[in-house]
Scaffold this motif. Structure first.
Motif, PDB file in Angstrom:
ATOM      1  N   ALA A 167      -1.045 -18.387  21.708  1.00  0.00           N
ATOM      2  CA  ALA A 167      -0.549 -17.058  21.350  1.00  0.00           C
ATOM      3  C   ALA A 167       0.267 -17.172  20.074  1.00  0.00           C
ATOM      4  O   ALA A 167       1.031 -18.131  19.899  1.00  0.00           O
ATOM      5  N   ILE A 168       0.097 -16.229  19.180  1.00  0.00           N
ATOM      6  CA  ILE A 168       0.915 -16.151  17.964  1.00  0.00           C
ATOM      7  C   ILE A 168       1.649 -14.814  18.014  1.00  0.00           C
ATOM      8  O   ILE A 168       1.038 -13.747  17.907  1.00  0.00           O
ATOM      9  N   VAL A 169       2.943 -14.875  18.236  1.00  0.00           N
ATOM     10  CA  VAL A 169       3.785 -13.684  18.357  1.00  0.00           C
ATOM     11  C   VAL A 169       4.891 -13.803  17.318  1.00  0.00           C
ATOM     12  O   VAL A 169       5.629 -14.786  17.297  1.00  0.00           O
ATOM     13  N   TYR A 170       5.025 -12.793  16.461  1.00  0.00           N
ATOM     14  CA  TYR A 170       5.868 -12.938  15.276  1.00  0.00           C
ATOM     15  C   TYR A 170       6.702 -11.686  15.004  1.00  0.00           C
ATOM     16  O   TYR A 170       6.321 -10.571  15.366  1.00  0.00           O
ATOM     17  N   GLU A 171       7.830 -11.906  14.366  1.00  0.00           N
ATOM     18  CA  GLU A 171       8.653 -10.790  13.887  1.00  0.00           C
ATOM     19  C   GLU A 171       7.892 -10.050  12.785  1.00  0.00           C
ATOM     20  O   GLU A 171       7.334 -10.682  11.882  1.00  0.00           O
ATOM     21  N   ASP A 172       7.860  -8.747  12.854  1.00  0.00           N
ATOM     22  CA  ASP A 172       7.129  -7.950  11.864  1.00  0.00           C
ATOM     23  C   ASP A 172       7.962  -7.820  10.589  1.00  0.00           C
ATOM     24  O   ASP A 172       8.454  -6.746  10.247  1.00  0.00           O
ATOM     25  N   SER A 173       8.140  -8.952   9.905  1.00  0.00           N
ATOM     26  CA  SER A 173       8.847  -8.995   8.630  1.00  0.00           C
ATOM     27  C   SER A 173       7.922  -9.645   7.617  1.00  0.00           C
ATOM     28  O   SER A 173       6.921 -10.280   7.972  1.00  0.00           O
ATOM     29  N   LEU A 192      -9.269 -23.390  17.800  1.00  0.00           N
ATOM     30  CA  LEU A 192      -8.427 -22.804  18.837  1.00  0.00           C
ATOM     31  C   LEU A 192      -8.714 -21.316  18.986  1.00  0.00           C
ATOM     32  O   LEU A 192      -9.060 -20.635  18.010  1.00  0.00           O
ATOM     33  N   ASN A 193      -8.549 -20.822  20.188  1.00  0.00           N
ATOM     34  CA  ASN A 193      -8.741 -19.407  20.480  1.00  0.00           C
ATOM     35  C   ASN A 193      -7.377 -18.712  20.478  1.00  0.00           C
ATOM     36  O   ASN A 193      -6.526 -18.997  21.338  1.00  0.00           O
ATOM     37  N   VAL A 194      -7.149 -17.850  19.502  1.00  0.00           N
ATOM     38  CA  VAL A 194      -5.889 -17.109  19.432  1.00  0.00           C
ATOM     39  C   VAL A 194      -6.018 -15.903  20.362  1.00  0.00           C
ATOM     40  O   VAL A 194      -6.588 -14.868  19.999  1.00  0.00           O
ATOM     41  N   VAL A 195      -5.508 -16.055  21.579  1.00  0.00           N
ATOM     42  CA  VAL A 195      -5.721 -15.038  22.614  1.00  0.00           C
ATOM     43  C   VAL A 195      -4.740 -13.870  22.507  1.00  0.00           C
ATOM     44  O   VAL A 195      -4.939 -12.831  23.137  1.00  0.00           O
ATOM     45  N   LEU A 196      -3.679 -14.045  21.733  1.00  0.00           N
ATOM     46  CA  LEU A 196      -2.727 -12.953  21.503  1.00  0.00           C
ATOM     47  C   LEU A 196      -2.162 -13.106  20.100  1.00  0.00           C
ATOM     48  O   LEU A 196      -1.663 -14.174  19.737  1.00  0.00           O
ATOM     49  N   ILE A 211       6.438 -10.941  26.659  1.00  0.00           N
ATOM     50  CA  ILE A 211       6.286 -12.119  27.519  1.00  0.00           C
ATOM     51  C   ILE A 211       5.243 -11.860  28.605  1.00  0.00           C
ATOM     52  O   ILE A 211       4.452 -12.744  28.943  1.00  0.00           O
ATOM     53  N   ASN A 212       5.209 -10.645  29.122  1.00  0.00           N
ATOM     54  CA  ASN A 212       4.180 -10.295  30.113  1.00  0.00           C
ATOM     55  C   ASN A 212       2.781 -10.411  29.508  1.00  0.00           C
ATOM     56  O   ASN A 212       1.833 -10.858  30.167  1.00  0.00           O
ATOM     57  N   LYS A 213       2.642 -10.012  28.236  1.00  0.00           N
ATOM     58  CA  LYS A 213       1.351 -10.127  27.553  1.00  0.00           C
ATOM     59  C   LYS A 213       0.973 -11.597  27.347  1.00  0.00           C
ATOM     60  O   LYS A 213      -0.199 -11.964  27.455  1.00  0.00           O
ATOM     61  N   ILE A 214       1.969 -12.433  27.046  1.00  0.00           N
ATOM     62  CA  ILE A 214       1.711 -13.869  26.865  1.00  0.00           C
ATOM     63  C   ILE A 214       1.185 -14.469  28.170  1.00  0.00           C
ATOM     64  O   ILE A 214       0.198 -15.203  28.180  1.00  0.00           O
ATOM     65  N   ALA A 219      -2.382 -17.974  27.508  1.00  0.00           N
ATOM     66  CA  ALA A 219      -2.042 -18.888  26.417  1.00  0.00           C
ATOM     67  C   ALA A 219      -1.372 -20.145  26.949  1.00  0.00           C
ATOM     68  O   ALA A 219      -0.521 -20.079  27.841  1.00  0.00           O
ATOM     69  N   GLU A 220      -1.760 -21.281  26.403  1.00  0.00           N
ATOM     70  CA  GLU A 220      -1.160 -22.562  26.787  1.00  0.00           C
ATOM     71  C   GLU A 220       0.003 -22.951  25.873  1.00  0.00           C
ATOM     72  O   GLU A 220       0.863 -23.732  26.257  1.00  0.00           O
ATOM     73  N   ALA A 221       0.000 -22.410  24.671  1.00  0.00           N
ATOM     74  CA  ALA A 221       1.057 -22.709  23.707  1.00  0.00           C
ATOM     75  C   ALA A 221       1.377 -21.442  22.931  1.00  0.00           C
ATOM     76  O   ALA A 221       0.541 -20.542  22.789  1.00  0.00           O
TER      77      ALA A 221
END
Length: 398
Positions: A167-173, A192-196, A211-214, A219-221
């Motif tokens: 999963a790649i989750v980032y601040e929208d900056s 790798l499969n970017v699932v989020l 976190i619920n979406k993760i 996602a494993e990492a």
């Protein structure tokens, strides 16, 4: 006539004895969201100022110039940056500029630097996009955002050949989005499969929905994050909600000493870092990594984070360019920066001279840190690249 000659002689002697100065202008986020990072960066800049002034100043030809700093609080607000950098140039008559902290604020300062033809060394700003606009006066110290998380992906692949979902989750900056976008492409090319892939507002304090979406994504990492405040909160809530991840690697926050205040929530969290006190670079000029650490600890009573090192590096690079130019003339200093190819305590420094990416940092590379326990105490260890590691990577962390 003799009296006039004597008066002129005394004036010349007095002028010769006066300290020559170079004034460097910048803004600092003394308040606002970038306060922690920006003040650390300023501490590094001020330490460089003290270090070079203790040596009599920057040698330029047969003279030495003491360094003066002129700075204002930008309050972490983009709208104040352009106003203040215009003031630094037009009213305060500074000779050179150092950027604010963050890519967003630096992008605003770069417009003014270019408008007035003032050389600006940009530290604390990793965004590539600033250097794709044809600017001639802006030079980047940090590893660019496009290469910020690539080594993190390499590290994950080396640790787990069977890893498939991240999963790649980032601040929208500006900065974090650029890093995340480049990381997504690199991860996919690595199989790798970017699932989020999702951004969150910079003001986010409740990461529960994300976190619920993760968890739902499988996602494993997780890689991503943004700056200190959001990153530290995100890591704490991931731990509190027992998110089943084999690895967490976040931008900025885990590289700060303050991150240890999270206690067990910090354990195992990794981060890309522009610089760490344990690096062993052999510099061509200036101080060694060990000397910088010792100086910083003496001045501020704590170990420097990479933002402080980046501040000192910005001053050192500008100093070297002025010395190589043998002049304070902006065109000559620009030419010296264009020709620069050296290693300092911060690592290798080399700038792109391609008009399409002028000033982009080409030489500097990231290291990867991870929070581990040593003798019952949380410590940062370098875990990647393997040739620079101080400890083995803990994997999986949960």
């Amino acid at each position: 006539m003799k009296k006039l000659w004597f008066t002129l002689l005394l004036a010349a002697i007095a002028s010769f004895g006066m300290a020559q100065t170079i004034t460097i202008g910048l803004t600092v986020s003394k308040t606002g969201k970038y306060n922690v990072e920006s003040v650390n960066q300023l501490n590094g800049i001020k330490l460089w100022q003290q270090w070079i002034n203790d040596q009599g100043g920057i040698p330029v030809g047969n003279k030495k110039y003491k360094v003066e700093l002129k700075y204002y609080d930008d309050e972490s607000k983009a709208e104040r940056v352009q106003q203040l950098y215009s003031r630094l140039i037009s009213q305060d008559k500074v000779d050179f500029l150092i950027s604010p902290y963050s890519s967003g604020l630096t992008a605003k300062a770069a417009v003014i630097s270019e408008q007035y033809g003032k050389v600006m060394v940009a530290t604390g700003a990793a965004s590539d996009s600033i250097f794709k606009l044809g600017y001639e006066n802006v030079y980047q110290i940090y590893t660019p955002a496009s290469r910020y998380l690539t080594a993190t992906i390499d590290m994950l692949k080396a640790a787990d050949a069977n890893l498939k979902k991240i999963a790649i989750v980032y601040e929208d900056s500006k900065f974090a989005k650029a890093v995340a976008t480049a990381a997504k492409s690199y991860a996919q090319n690595a199989g790798l499969n970017v699932v989020l892939f999702e951004g969150y507002p910079p003001s986010t304090t409740d990461f529960g929905p994300i976190i619920n979406k993760i968890k739902a994504s499988g996602a494993e990492a997780l890689v991503g994050g943004g700056h200190y405040a959001d990153g530290a909160t995100f890591a704490r809530q991931l731990y509190e909600q027992k998110t089943p991840l084999k690895m967490i690697a976040l931008l900025v926050a885990p590289a700060s000493d303050e991150f240890a205040q999270l206690g067990d929530a910090a354990l195992g969290v990794a981060a890309p870092s522009q610089w760490e006190p344990l690096v062993k670079y052999t510099p061509d000029c200036g101080v060694t990594p060990g000397q910088f650490v010792s100086m910083y600890e003496k001045a501020y009573g704590k170990t420097p984070a990479y933002r402080a090192a980046g501040g000192f590096a910005a001053g050192l690079v500008l100093q070297k360019a002025i010395m190589d130019a043998g002049s304070l003339d902006s065109a000559k200093v620009r030419a010296a920066l264009d020709n620069m190819d050296l290693t300092i305590f911060f690592g290798k420094i080399k700038f792109s001279t391609d008009p399409k990416s002028h000033g982009l940092q080409l030489g500097h590379d990231m290291v990867q840190i991870q929070w581990q326990k040593k003798d019952g105490k949380l410590v940062k260890e370098i875990v990647w690249p393997l040739g620079a590691k101080t400890a083995d990577l803990i994997y999986p962390i949960r």
